[in-house]
Write a protein that holds these residues in place. Structure first.
Motif, PDB file in Angstrom:
ATOM      1  N   MET A   1       0.573  -1.203  -0.369  1.00 60.34           N
ATOM      2  CA  MET A   1      -0.226   0.475  -0.538  1.00 60.34           C
ATOM      3  C   MET A   1       0.923   1.839  -0.246  1.00 60.34           C
ATOM      4  O   MET A   1       2.185   1.720   0.880  1.00 60.34           O
ATOM      5  N   GLY A   2       0.973   2.106  -1.032  1.00 65.33           N
ATOM      6  CA  GLY A   2       1.452   3.491  -0.711  1.00 65.33           C
ATOM      7  C   GLY A   2       0.947   3.898   0.189  1.00 65.33           C
ATOM      8  O   GLY A   2      -0.167   3.974  -0.091  1.00 65.33           O
ATOM      9  N   ASP A   3       1.899   5.093   0.319  1.00 59.92           N
ATOM     10  CA  ASP A   3       1.692   6.610   0.855  1.00 59.92           C
ATOM     11  C   ASP A   3       1.549   7.329   0.208  1.00 59.92           C
ATOM     12  O   ASP A   3       2.492   8.248  -0.323  1.00 59.92           O
ATOM     13  N   ILE A   4       0.398   8.223   0.142  1.00 64.30           N
ATOM     14  CA  ILE A   4      -0.270   8.716  -1.309  1.00 64.30           C
ATOM     15  C   ILE A   4      -0.429   9.884  -0.771  1.00 64.30           C
ATOM     16  O   ILE A   4      -0.148   9.932   0.885  1.00 64.30           O
ATOM     17  N   GLN A   5      -0.144  11.210  -0.975  1.00 64.54           N
ATOM     18  CA  GLN A   5       0.084  12.783  -0.025  1.00 64.54           C
ATOM     19  C   GLN A   5      -1.364  13.210  -0.222  1.00 64.54           C
ATOM     20  O   GLN A   5      -2.139  13.580  -0.633  1.00 64.54           O
ATOM     21  N   PRO A   6      -1.541  13.953   0.802  1.00 70.46           N
ATOM     22  CA  PRO A   6      -2.894  14.933   1.081  1.00 70.46           C
ATOM     23  C   PRO A   6      -3.249  15.571  -0.244  1.00 70.46           C
ATOM     24  O   PRO A   6      -2.420  15.935  -0.626  1.00 70.46           O
ATOM     25  N   GLN A   7      -3.901  15.479  -0.896  1.00 65.91           N
ATOM     26  CA  GLN A   7      -5.343  16.101  -1.672  1.00 65.91           C
ATOM     27  C   GLN A   7      -6.090  17.063  -1.218  1.00 65.91           C
ATOM     28  O   GLN A   7      -6.254  17.429  -0.336  1.00 65.91           O
ATOM     29  N   PRO A   8      -6.059  17.967  -2.002  1.00 67.64           N
ATOM     30  CA  PRO A   8      -7.165  19.138  -1.912  1.00 67.64           C
ATOM     31  C   PRO A   8      -8.670  18.280  -1.841  1.00 67.64           C
ATOM     32  O   PRO A   8      -9.203  17.958  -2.232  1.00 67.64           O
ATOM     33  N   GLY A   9      -9.037  19.036  -0.588  1.00 63.88           N
ATOM     34  CA  GLY A   9     -10.562  17.838   0.043  1.00 63.88           C
ATOM     35  C   GLY A   9     -10.802  16.961  -0.262  1.00 63.88           C
ATOM     36  O   GLY A   9     -11.263  16.089   0.679  1.00 63.88           O
ATOM     37  N   GLY A  10      -9.213  16.152   0.331  1.00 59.21           N
ATOM     38  CA  GLY A  10      -8.983  14.775   0.617  1.00 59.21           C
ATOM     39  C   GLY A  10      -8.589  14.789   1.967  1.00 59.21           C
ATOM     40  O   GLY A  10      -8.768  15.147   2.544  1.00 59.21           O
ATOM     41  N   ALA A  11      -8.067  13.035   2.558  1.00 62.04           N
ATOM     42  CA  ALA A  11      -6.930  13.282   2.770  1.00 62.04           C
ATOM     43  C   ALA A  11      -6.528  14.477   3.840  1.00 62.04           C
ATOM     44  O   ALA A  11      -5.107  14.808   2.706  1.00 62.04           O
ATOM     45  N   LEU A  12      -6.012  14.430   5.383  1.00 58.33           N
ATOM     46  CA  LEU A  12      -5.211  15.487   5.482  1.00 58.33           C
ATOM     47  C   LEU A  12      -4.287  15.095   6.145  1.00 58.33           C
ATOM     48  O   LEU A  12      -3.227  15.691   6.934  1.00 58.33           O
ATOM     49  N   ALA A  13      -3.639  13.892   6.257  1.00 58.77           N
ATOM     50  CA  ALA A  13      -2.676  13.352   6.527  1.00 58.77           C
ATOM     51  C   ALA A  13      -2.765  11.682   5.821  1.00 58.77           C
ATOM     52  O   ALA A  13      -3.500  11.646   4.583  1.00 58.77           O
ATOM     53  N   THR A  14      -1.594  11.272   6.113  1.00 53.92           N
ATOM     54  CA  THR A  14      -0.921   9.776   5.259  1.00 53.92           C
ATOM     55  C   THR A  14      -1.012   8.279   6.403  1.00 53.92           C
ATOM     56  O   THR A  14      -0.957   8.597   7.170  1.00 53.92           O
ATOM     57  N   VAL A  15      -0.700   7.347   5.660  1.00 55.05           N
ATOM     58  CA  VAL A  15      -0.364   6.440   6.657  1.00 55.05           C
ATOM     59  C   VAL A  15       0.806   6.499   7.476  1.00 55.05           C
ATOM     60  O   VAL A  15       1.500   6.453   8.382  1.00 55.05           O
ATOM     61  N   ALA A  16       1.764   7.059   6.121  1.00 56.31           N
ATOM     62  CA  ALA A  16       3.352   7.437   6.423  1.00 56.31           C
ATOM     63  C   ALA A  16       2.916   8.459   8.421  1.00 56.31           C
ATOM     64  O   ALA A  16       4.080   8.335   8.487  1.00 56.31           O
ATOM     65  N   ASP A  17       1.770   9.261   7.330  1.00 58.49           N
ATOM     66  CA  ASP A  17       2.150  10.383   8.999  1.00 58.49           C
ATOM     67  C   ASP A  17       2.005  10.038  10.191  1.00 58.49           C
ATOM     68  O   ASP A  17       2.409  10.263  11.435  1.00 58.49           O
ATOM     69  N   VAL A  18       0.971   8.902   9.856  1.00 57.36           N
ATOM     70  CA  VAL A  18       0.314   8.448  11.731  1.00 57.36           C
ATOM     71  C   VAL A  18       1.821   7.012  11.892  1.00 57.36           C
ATOM     72  O   VAL A  18       2.377   7.057  13.271  1.00 57.36           O
ATOM     73  N   GLN A  19       2.298   6.352  11.325  1.00 58.96           N
ATOM     74  CA  GLN A  19       3.081   5.417  11.150  1.00 58.96           C
ATOM     75  C   GLN A  19       4.729   6.512  11.926  1.00 58.96           C
ATOM     76  O   GLN A  19       5.256   6.154  12.769  1.00 58.96           O
ATOM     77  N   ALA A  20       4.203   7.759  11.761  1.00 56.77           N
ATOM     78  CA  ALA A  20       6.303   8.476  12.325  1.00 56.77           C
ATOM     79  C   ALA A  20       5.800   8.744  13.461  1.00 56.77           C
ATOM     80  O   ALA A  20       6.525   9.148  14.375  1.00 56.77           O
ATOM     81  N   ARG A  21       4.308   9.011  14.129  1.00 55.38           N
ATOM     82  CA  ARG A  21       4.189   9.562  14.988  1.00 55.38           C
ATOM     83  C   ARG A  21       3.539   8.349  16.136  1.00 55.38           C
ATOM     84  O   ARG A  21       3.298   8.150  17.260  1.00 55.38           O
ATOM     85  N   THR A  22       4.517   6.520  15.854  1.00 54.57           N
ATOM     86  CA  THR A  22       4.659   5.462  17.248  1.00 54.57           C
ATOM     87  C   THR A  22       5.299   5.241  16.752  1.00 54.57           C
ATOM     88  O   THR A  22       6.275   4.358  15.446  1.00 54.57           O
ATOM     89  N   GLU A  23       6.085   3.932  18.060  1.00 52.85           N
ATOM     90  CA  GLU A  23       6.499   3.725  18.031  1.00 52.85           C
ATOM     91  C   GLU A  23       6.384   2.021  17.204  1.00 52.85           C
ATOM     92  O   GLU A  23       7.201   1.438  17.000  1.00 52.85           O
ATOM     93  N   VAL A  24       4.762   1.251  16.828  1.00 53.34           N
ATOM     94  CA  VAL A  24       4.738   0.966  17.340  1.00 53.34           C
ATOM     95  C   VAL A  24       4.977   0.407  15.548  1.00 53.34           C
ATOM     96  O   VAL A  24       4.710   1.188  14.964  1.00 53.34           O
ATOM     97  N   GLU A  25       5.336  -1.107  15.244  1.00 55.00           N
ATOM     98  CA  GLU A  25       5.306  -0.801  13.349  1.00 55.00           C
ATOM     99  C   GLU A  25       4.079  -1.711  13.323  1.00 55.00           C
ATOM    100  O   GLU A  25       3.851  -2.557  13.887  1.00 55.00           O
ATOM    101  N   LEU A  26       3.423  -0.887  11.711  1.00 53.37           N
ATOM    102  CA  LEU A  26       1.270  -1.555  12.162  1.00 53.37           C
ATOM    103  C   LEU A  26       1.887  -2.521  10.758  1.00 53.37           C
ATOM    104  O   LEU A  26       2.495  -2.358   9.774  1.00 53.37           O
ATOM    105  N   THR A  27       0.925  -3.147  11.229  1.00 48.30           N
ATOM    106  CA  THR A  27       0.776  -4.404  10.264  1.00 48.30           C
ATOM    107  C   THR A  27       0.384  -3.847   8.934  1.00 48.30           C
ATOM    108  O   THR A  27      -0.918  -2.976   9.221  1.00 48.30           O
ATOM    109  N   GLU A  28       0.114  -4.276   7.794  1.00 49.38           N
ATOM    110  CA  GLU A  28      -0.793  -4.329   6.983  1.00 49.38           C
ATOM    111  C   GLU A  28      -1.628  -4.144   7.182  1.00 49.38           C
ATOM    112  O   GLU A  28      -3.086  -3.397   7.078  1.00 49.38           O
TER     113      GLU A  28
END
Length: 124
Positions: free
Chosen positions: A1-28
């Motif tokens: 699953m690729g991390d898409i950059q936020p788009q206007p009117g779309g998501a305000l963050a990415t999965v990578a943004d969330v992963q960067a803020r936790t020490e736990v490696e997220l499973t698929e």
């Protein structure tokens, strides 16, 4: 699953943004859930902050990631509290799940304009 950059009117963050803020490696599986929660949290923000600027403020990824991580930590069965032996745990929010605090929403609102109005200068 690729991390898409936020788009206007779309998501305000990415999965990578969330992963960067936790020490736990997220499973698929967790990454897939995080993507859905990001979309849901972004929709909540757009409904609660209709004046959200485009592009969104730099605080948006952190605010969304915090809400998503909080939702991931909520009891999956929706229980507000649980007790095991002498240990009790109470959810911080009625119903748990995905939500944004007023302080978090305030970080996404445009700053209020400086007050303008008439004033007087009295000769001394």
């Amino acid at each position: 699953m690729g991390d898409i950059q936020p788009q206007p009117g779309g998501a305000l963050a990415t999965v990578a943004d969330v992963q960067a803020r936790t020490e736990v490696e997220l499973t698929e599986g967790q990454r897939a859930r995080v993507a859905v929660l990001i979309a849901d949290a972004s929709s909540i923000v757009r409904a609660r902050v209709p004046e959200l600027p485009d592009p969104p403020p730099a605080t948006a990824p952190g605010v969304i990631a915090t809400a998503v991580l909080r939702a991931l930590a909520a009891p999956p069965d929706g229980n507000k509290s649980e007790t095991v032996g002498a240990h009790s745990r109470v959810a911080a929010h009625e119903g748990g799940g995905l939500y944004l605090t007023e302080d978090e929403l305030e970080l996404l609102r445009p700053p209020l304009p400086a007050p303008r109005g008439a004033f007087s200068i009295w000769p001394g």
